[in-house]
Motif scaffolding. Structure first.
Motif, PDB file in Angstrom:
ATOM      1  N   ALA A   1       0.831  -1.199   0.000  1.00  0.00           N
ATOM      2  CA  ALA A   1       0.000   0.000   0.000  1.00  0.00           C
ATOM      3  C   ALA A   1       0.871   1.256   0.000  1.00  0.00           C
ATOM      4  O   ALA A   1       0.586   2.227  -0.711  1.00  0.00           O
ATOM      5  N   VAL A   2       1.952   1.232   0.790  1.00  0.00           N
ATOM      6  CA  VAL A   2       2.881   2.370   0.821  1.00  0.00           C
ATOM      7  C   VAL A   2       3.564   2.531  -0.529  1.00  0.00           C
ATOM      8  O   VAL A   2       3.729   3.649  -1.035  1.00  0.00           O
ATOM      9  N   ALA A   3       3.952   1.403  -1.135  1.00  0.00           N
ATOM     10  CA  ALA A   3       4.593   1.459  -2.449  1.00  0.00           C
ATOM     11  C   ALA A   3       3.643   2.022  -3.498  1.00  0.00           C
ATOM     12  O   ALA A   3       4.050   2.814  -4.364  1.00  0.00           O
ATOM     13  N   ALA A   4       2.377   1.635  -3.424  1.00  0.00           N
ATOM     14  CA  ALA A   4       1.393   2.166  -4.366  1.00  0.00           C
ATOM     15  C   ALA A   4       1.207   3.667  -4.167  1.00  0.00           C
ATOM     16  O   ALA A   4       1.061   4.420  -5.137  1.00  0.00           O
ATOM     17  N   ALA A   5       1.206   4.107  -2.897  1.00  0.00           N
ATOM     18  CA  ALA A   5       1.082   5.535  -2.617  1.00  0.00           C
ATOM     19  C   ALA A   5       2.289   6.293  -3.162  1.00  0.00           C
ATOM     20  O   ALA A   5       2.146   7.386  -3.730  1.00  0.00           O
ATOM     21  N   PHE A   6       3.478   5.714  -3.002  1.00  0.00           N
ATOM     22  CA  PHE A   6       4.680   6.354  -3.535  1.00  0.00           C
ATOM     23  C   PHE A   6       4.625   6.426  -5.059  1.00  0.00           C
ATOM     24  O   PHE A   6       4.978   7.448  -5.662  1.00  0.00           O
ATOM     25  N   GLY A   7       4.178   5.345  -5.678  1.00  0.00           N
ATOM     26  CA  GLY A   7       4.054   5.344  -7.132  1.00  0.00           C
ATOM     27  C   GLY A   7       3.090   6.406  -7.627  1.00  0.00           C
ATOM     28  O   GLY A   7       3.342   7.076  -8.634  1.00  0.00           O
ATOM     29  N   ARG A   8       2.003   6.573  -6.893  1.00  0.00           N
ATOM     30  CA  ARG A   8       1.020   7.616  -7.246  1.00  0.00           C
ATOM     31  C   ARG A   8       1.645   9.009  -7.089  1.00  0.00           C
ATOM     32  O   ARG A   8       1.448   9.889  -7.920  1.00  0.00           O
ATOM     33  N   ALA A   9       2.433   9.182  -6.019  1.00  0.00           N
ATOM     34  CA  ALA A   9       3.019  10.489  -5.742  1.00  0.00           C
ATOM     35  C   ALA A   9       4.100  10.849  -6.754  1.00  0.00           C
ATOM     36  O   ALA A   9       4.081  11.938  -7.341  1.00  0.00           O
ATOM     37  N   ILE A  10       5.047   9.951  -6.977  1.00  0.00           N
ATOM     38  CA  ILE A  10       6.196  10.309  -7.808  1.00  0.00           C
ATOM     39  C   ILE A  10       5.837  10.380  -9.291  1.00  0.00           C
ATOM     40  O   ILE A  10       6.524  11.052 -10.071  1.00  0.00           O
TER      41      ILE A  10
END
Length: 234
Positions: free
Chosen positions: A159-168
């Protein structure tokens, strides 16, 4: 194919000669997106826990907000943040518009629903008996949430990785609230838009390759972090 090949060669050249502008773009992109991701995780994971196991007034509304936010157009987020931070807006006196802080805020808003939604889905995969056992043992809310996150740690880190992917990977809101100012708010995604508009396709592809490499490295690091506790527990 020639453009892709030229872009790959340009990316290798930029990396090998340690291009100062590229280093600035990379460091600023990471600073903005990692900060936004950390804030999104701090807000989204508890929200996901609450949605998965909580029973409270407004839960249905929170679920709708999270579900809507997962598909929220970034340009709409950029518009709202711009209106709030505009010099005549409610927070215009803070002078945050066209700064990295505004970009962090915009990326936080688009990444938090992702962290919350994925966390809720991850905890929903746990055995119902685990939750019942924790409640029988008298676990408080904080302890209950912590134990559930530990039990589903690889999925929560996803979930954190998906959030990072969305952000970057976000560009619309960052462009609107940051202004794509050279040396101040220009990041990899907005630089790609700029170079594409100029017709510098090789450089745009090179920056895209660097962006993809960054996302890969961060996701590998998160995946490794998920396996370490699991290995220690065996």
């Amino acid at each position: 194919m020639d453009l892709l090949w030229d872009g790959l060669i340009e990316a290798i050249r930029l990396i090998l000669r340690a291009d100062p502008e590229l280093q600035q773009l990379v460091s600023r992109s990471l600073m903005v997106s990692l900060t936004a991701t950390a804030l999104a995780a701090a807000a989204g994971i508890p929200a996901g826990i609450a949605l998965a196991v909580g029973r409270f007034p407004g839960r249905a509304l929170l679920q709708v907000v999270v579900s809507t936010g997962m598909g929220l157009p970034p340009v709409l987020v950029g518009l709202v943040v711009t209106l709030f931070l505009w010099r005549t807006g409610p927070f215009g006196a803070l002078g945050l518009l066209y700064t990295p802080a505004a970009m962090v805020l915009a990326q936080f808003l688009v990444a938090t629903p992702i962290a919350a939604g994925f966390t809720r889905a991850a905890l929903g995969l746990l055995e119902p008996d685990l939750l019942a056992a924790l409640r029988v043992d008298g676990a408080g809310r904080l302890a209950l949430g912590w134990e559930l996150v530990r039990a589903a740690l690889p999925q929560v880190l996803l979930a954190v990785a998906a959030a990072f992917g969305r952000a970057i990977s976000e560009v619309g809101a960052s462009l609107m609230v940051g202004g794509n100012i050279a040396g101040q708010t220009r990041i990899l995604t907005t630089a790609i838009v700029l170079e594409t508009g100029r017709g510098n396709f090789a450089l745009a592809i090179a920056l895209g390759i660097v962006l993809l490499a960054l996302a890969f490295v961060v996701n590998v690091a998160l995946g490794w972090s998920a396996r370490v506790p699991a290995a220690a527990g065996t």
